[in-house]
Motif scaffolding. Structure first.
Motif, PDB file in Angstrom:
ATOM      1  N   SER A 217       0.821  -1.206   0.000  1.00  0.00           N
ATOM      2  CA  SER A 217       0.000   0.000   0.000  1.00  0.00           C
ATOM      3  C   SER A 217       0.859   1.261   0.000  1.00  0.00           C
ATOM      4  O   SER A 217       0.516   2.264  -0.646  1.00  0.00           O
ATOM      5  CB  SER A 217      -0.946   0.007   1.214  1.00  0.00           C
ATOM      6  OG  SER A 217      -2.042  -0.860   0.996  1.00  0.00           O
TER       7      SER A 217
ATOM      8  N   ASN B 204       1.967   1.761  -3.519  1.00  0.00           N
ATOM      9  CA  ASN B 204       0.868   2.247  -4.349  1.00  0.00           C
ATOM     10  C   ASN B 204       0.597   3.728  -4.103  1.00  0.00           C
ATOM     11  O   ASN B 204       0.302   4.480  -5.044  1.00  0.00           O
ATOM     12  CB  ASN B 204      -0.403   1.431  -4.079  1.00  0.00           C
ATOM     13  CG  ASN B 204      -0.330   0.050  -4.702  1.00  0.00           C
ATOM     14  OD1 ASN B 204       0.437  -0.183  -5.621  1.00  0.00           O
ATOM     15  ND2 ASN B 204      -1.113  -0.882  -4.197  1.00  0.00           N
TER      16      ASN B 204
ATOM     17  N   ASN C 126       0.851   6.556  -6.891  1.00  0.00           N
ATOM     18  CA  ASN C 126      -0.211   7.499  -7.247  1.00  0.00           C
ATOM     19  C   ASN C 126       0.332   8.930  -7.325  1.00  0.00           C
ATOM     20  O   ASN C 126      -0.067   9.715  -8.193  1.00  0.00           O
ATOM     21  CB  ASN C 126      -1.345   7.421  -6.221  1.00  0.00           C
ATOM     22  CG  ASN C 126      -2.047   6.070  -6.234  1.00  0.00           C
ATOM     23  OD1 ASN C 126      -2.015   5.364  -7.236  1.00  0.00           O
ATOM     24  ND2 ASN C 126      -2.659   5.710  -5.119  1.00  0.00           N
TER      25      ASN C 126
ATOM     26  N   GLY D  68      -2.782  -3.340  -6.024  1.00  0.00           N
ATOM     27  CA  GLY D  68      -2.901  -3.689  -4.616  1.00  0.00           C
ATOM     28  C   GLY D  68      -2.829  -5.183  -4.378  1.00  0.00           C
ATOM     29  O   GLY D  68      -2.575  -5.965  -5.275  1.00  0.00           O
TER      30      GLY D  68
ATOM     31  N   GLN E  71      -7.528   1.410  -4.719  1.00  0.00           N
ATOM     32  CA  GLN E  71      -6.638   1.291  -5.870  1.00  0.00           C
ATOM     33  C   GLN E  71      -7.311   0.760  -7.145  1.00  0.00           C
ATOM     34  O   GLN E  71      -7.079   1.297  -8.233  1.00  0.00           O
ATOM     35  CB  GLN E  71      -5.429   0.430  -5.502  1.00  0.00           C
ATOM     36  CG  GLN E  71      -4.163   0.738  -6.275  1.00  0.00           C
ATOM     37  CD  GLN E  71      -3.627   2.141  -6.050  1.00  0.00           C
ATOM     38  OE1 GLN E  71      -4.007   2.816  -5.113  1.00  0.00           O
ATOM     39  NE2 GLN E  71      -2.760   2.583  -6.939  1.00  0.00           N
TER      40      GLN E  71
ATOM     41  N   ARG F 185      -8.938   3.321  -9.435  1.00  0.00           N
ATOM     42  CA  ARG F 185      -8.084   4.233 -10.195  1.00  0.00           C
ATOM     43  C   ARG F 185      -7.915   3.784 -11.649  1.00  0.00           C
ATOM     44  O   ARG F 185      -7.805   4.600 -12.555  1.00  0.00           O
ATOM     45  CB  ARG F 185      -6.717   4.356  -9.517  1.00  0.00           C
ATOM     46  CG  ARG F 185      -6.776   5.142  -8.222  1.00  0.00           C
ATOM     47  CD  ARG F 185      -5.420   5.271  -7.564  1.00  0.00           C
ATOM     48  NE  ARG F 185      -5.482   6.163  -6.421  1.00  0.00           N
ATOM     49  CZ  ARG F 185      -5.311   7.483  -6.477  1.00  0.00           C
ATOM     50  NH1 ARG F 185      -5.047   8.062  -7.638  1.00  0.00           N
ATOM     51  NH2 ARG F 185      -5.391   8.215  -5.387  1.00  0.00           N
TER      52      ARG F 185
ATOM     53  N   CYS G 196      -0.205   3.348 -12.061  1.00  0.00           N
ATOM     54  CA  CYS G 196       0.654   4.168 -11.193  1.00  0.00           C
ATOM     55  C   CYS G 196       1.875   4.710 -11.931  1.00  0.00           C
ATOM     56  O   CYS G 196       2.774   5.241 -11.295  1.00  0.00           O
ATOM     57  CB  CYS G 196       1.149   3.358  -9.996  1.00  0.00           C
ATOM     58  SG  CYS G 196      -0.098   2.991  -8.763  1.00  0.00           S
TER      59      CYS G 196
END
Length: 423
Positions: free
Chosen positions: A219, A222, A226, A258, A295, A298, A422
Motif C-alpha cells: 500500500s 501504491n 499514485n 494492490g 486502488q 483508479r 501508477c
C-alpha cells in the motif's frame, strides 16, 4: 515420523505433500471425500506449481488421505491446517479450528503415545491457549504428560509454495514445552533454515505481523505510485532506487492494483479487529486497507479518461487470478474492477491462463476465452490485471483490438504505447 494433517486445502495439502517428500509418513484428514479421493489418486484438487509432480511420487506410498479421524492416534505430530475465514466484521472465524481441535481430542482418547498438536492455520494471538488446548483436552482429561502443543505458522506464497516450504527463510515454532518444540523441530531437520523458538502467542503474532508488514509495503508503494503518476515519474524507477537500500530491500515494492488472495486482506483485518478489542486504534493498518480498497477504482478512472463512457464498450480483461502462477481468485483485485465495469455497462471479454473456471463461479455471464488474442478481438480497450509472465510476450495480438488503449494494473507488458495505473 508419523504426521497427521487436519485439512487438505491449500496449506494442508502443500504441507502434507512436502513432509511426505522429506520422507515422513503422512496422513491427511479431509472431510471432503471428493478431495480425499483425488489426493489418493495423485491428482491435486488445486493448482500449485510442482505439486502434481510431488503427489505422483508419494500418493499411495507415504501419503494418504481420509475423511475421518480414525487412526490418528499413531501420529507423533498432528498439524491443524483448517481455514480461518473472515467474519462479517473482519475478525477471524475460529469455528473450524474449534471443530478440528474437539475431533482430535476425541480421536486421541485412550492413547498413551506422546502427541504434539500443532497449529499451522493463521490464528489471532492467544487462540492456541484459549481455544485449541481446552477443546483438545476436554475429552482427554488430565493427561498433560502425553500431549504437547505448538504453533508453527506457514509462510507459503501461492504459486511458489513448494519452493517456500523446502527452502524457507526461517522456521518458527512456539510451544508449551521444550519437549513439544523439539518434536516439531525434528520434522524439519532435513531443511537448512534458522529455527526460531518462541511462546505460542509470539509465534501466532509473528505470522500476523509478517503479513501486515508486507501488505503495508504494497500500500505504501501504491500511494507513492499514485503521487508519481501525477508528477510524470515512473514509480518503478523510484522503487528500484529505494529497494537497493539494504534496510528496505526490493521485495513487495511493485506499485499497481494492490494486494489480494487468501491471506493479506483477511489477516490485516483480523489484526485490526484484535487491536480494537484491546482498546487500540490501529491507524496505520486501517490506512493500508483503505489504500488497497481504493486502488482498483483508479484503473477505471484512467480508462474513462481514455475512452469516455464505458456503456456498450468492449473491454478485454487479461488476468483474473490475484497473482500469477495460481488459479486462486480470492480477493483478486480483478473482482472490483470487473464489478465496476459491469455496473457502468461495459461488455467484458476475459482471459486468464489458469483462473477462468474459478472466476466463472463469481461472474458466470462474462465471455471467457482460451487465449489473449481472441479476448482482444475488437476490444475498445484492454486492462491487464495479473502479472502472468506470458503476458510480457504479447505484441501482435494487440493489433486485433478496435482501439489500442492498453492500461496495466501490473507492470508486465514489454510492448510500447502502454499506460500503467501508477506509472
Amino acid at each position: 515420523m508419523n504426521i497427521t494433517v487436519i485439512g487438505g486445502g491449500y496449506v494442508g495439502l502443500v504441507t502434507a505433500s512436502c513432509f511426505a517428500y522429506l520422507g515422513h509418513t503422512v496422513r491427511i484428514v479431509e472431510i471432503d471425500t471428493g478431495k480425499a479421493d483425488l489426493i489418493n489418486q495423485g491428482v491435486p484438487p488445486i493448482y500449485e506449481d510442482k505439486l502434481e509432480e510431488i503427489l505422483r511420487q508419494i500418493s499411495g506410498k507415504n501419503l494418504s488421505a481420509q475423511s475421518h479421524y480414525e487412526g490418528i492416534e499413531d501420529a507423533d505430530i498432528i498439524l491443524i491446517c483448517v481455514g480461518t475465514p473472515p467474519q462479517d466484521d473482519g475478525s477471524a472465524d475460529l469455528r473450524y479450528i474449534t471443530g478440528a481441535s474437539e475431533s482430535i481430542g476425541y480421536a486421541l482418547k485412550g492413547s498413551t503415545k506422546y502427541h504434539v498438536i500443532t497449529v499451522k492455520s493463521t490464528v489471532p494471538p492467544g487462540t492456541t491457549e484459549s481455544v485449541v488446548i481446552p477443546a483438545v483436552m476436554k475429552p482427554l482429561g488430565d493427561i498433560s504428560d502425553t500431549v504437547g502443543f505448538c504453533m508453527n505458522p506457514e509462510f507459503l506464497r501461492e504459486g511458489r509454495a513448494i519452493d517456500d516450504f523446502l527452502h524457507p527463510d526461517r522456521i518458527v515454532i512456539g510451544g508449551t514445552s521444550q519437549k513439544a518444540i523439539e518434536v516439531v523441530q525434528k520434522a524439519y531437520e532435513k531443511l537448512d533454515a534458522p529455527v526460531i523458538t518462541t511462546s505460542l502467542k509470539a509465534a501466532e503474532m509473528i505470522k500476523y505481523t509478517s503479513n501486515a508488514f508486507l501488505a503495508t509495503k504494497i500500500s505504501f508503494s501504491n500511494e507513492i505510485g499514485n503521487i508519481c503518476k501525477k508528477l510524470g515519474i515512473d514509480v518503478y524507477e523510484v522503487m528500484k532506487g529505494v529497494g537497493y537500500d539494504h534496510r528496505i530491500n526490493p521485495y513487495f515494492l511493485n506499485a499497481g492494483l494492490g494486494f489480494g488472495g487468501s491471506c493479506f486482506p483477511k489477516d490485516v483485518m483480523a489484526l485490526i479487529r484484535l487491536a480494537e478489542r484491546y482498546g487500540e486504534e490501529p491507524v496505520l493498518l486501517k490506512s493500508v486497507i483503505e489504500v488497497n480498497e481504493q486502488q482498483p477504482g483508479r484503473i477505471i478512472q484512467l480508462l474513462r479518461t481514455r475512452i469516455g463512457d464505458l456503456k456498450e464498450k468492449k473491454i478485454a480483461v487479461l488476468g483474473l487470478a490475484f497473482k500469477d502462477n495460481t488459479d486462486d481468485v480470492r480477493d483478486s483485485r480483478s473482482i472490483p474492477v470487473i464489478s465496476e465495469l459491469l455496473e457502468q455497462g461495459a461488455i467484458i471479454s476475459a482471459f486468464d491462463p489458469m483462473a477462468a473456471d474459478s472466476m466463472k463461479k463469481i461472474f458466470p455471464s462474462l465471455s471467457y476465452y482460451t487465449n489473449a488474442g481472441d479476448a482482444l478481438e475488437g476490444a475498445d480497450a484492454c486492462l491487464v490485471l495479473t502479472e502472468w509472465p506470458e503476458f510480457s510476450k504479447l505484441g501482435s495480438e494487440f493489433a486485433r483490438m478496435k482501439n489500442q488503449v492498453i492500461i496495466e494494473g501490473r507492470k508486465i507488458l514489454s510492448c510500447s504505447g502502454i499506460e500503467g495505473v501508477c506509472w
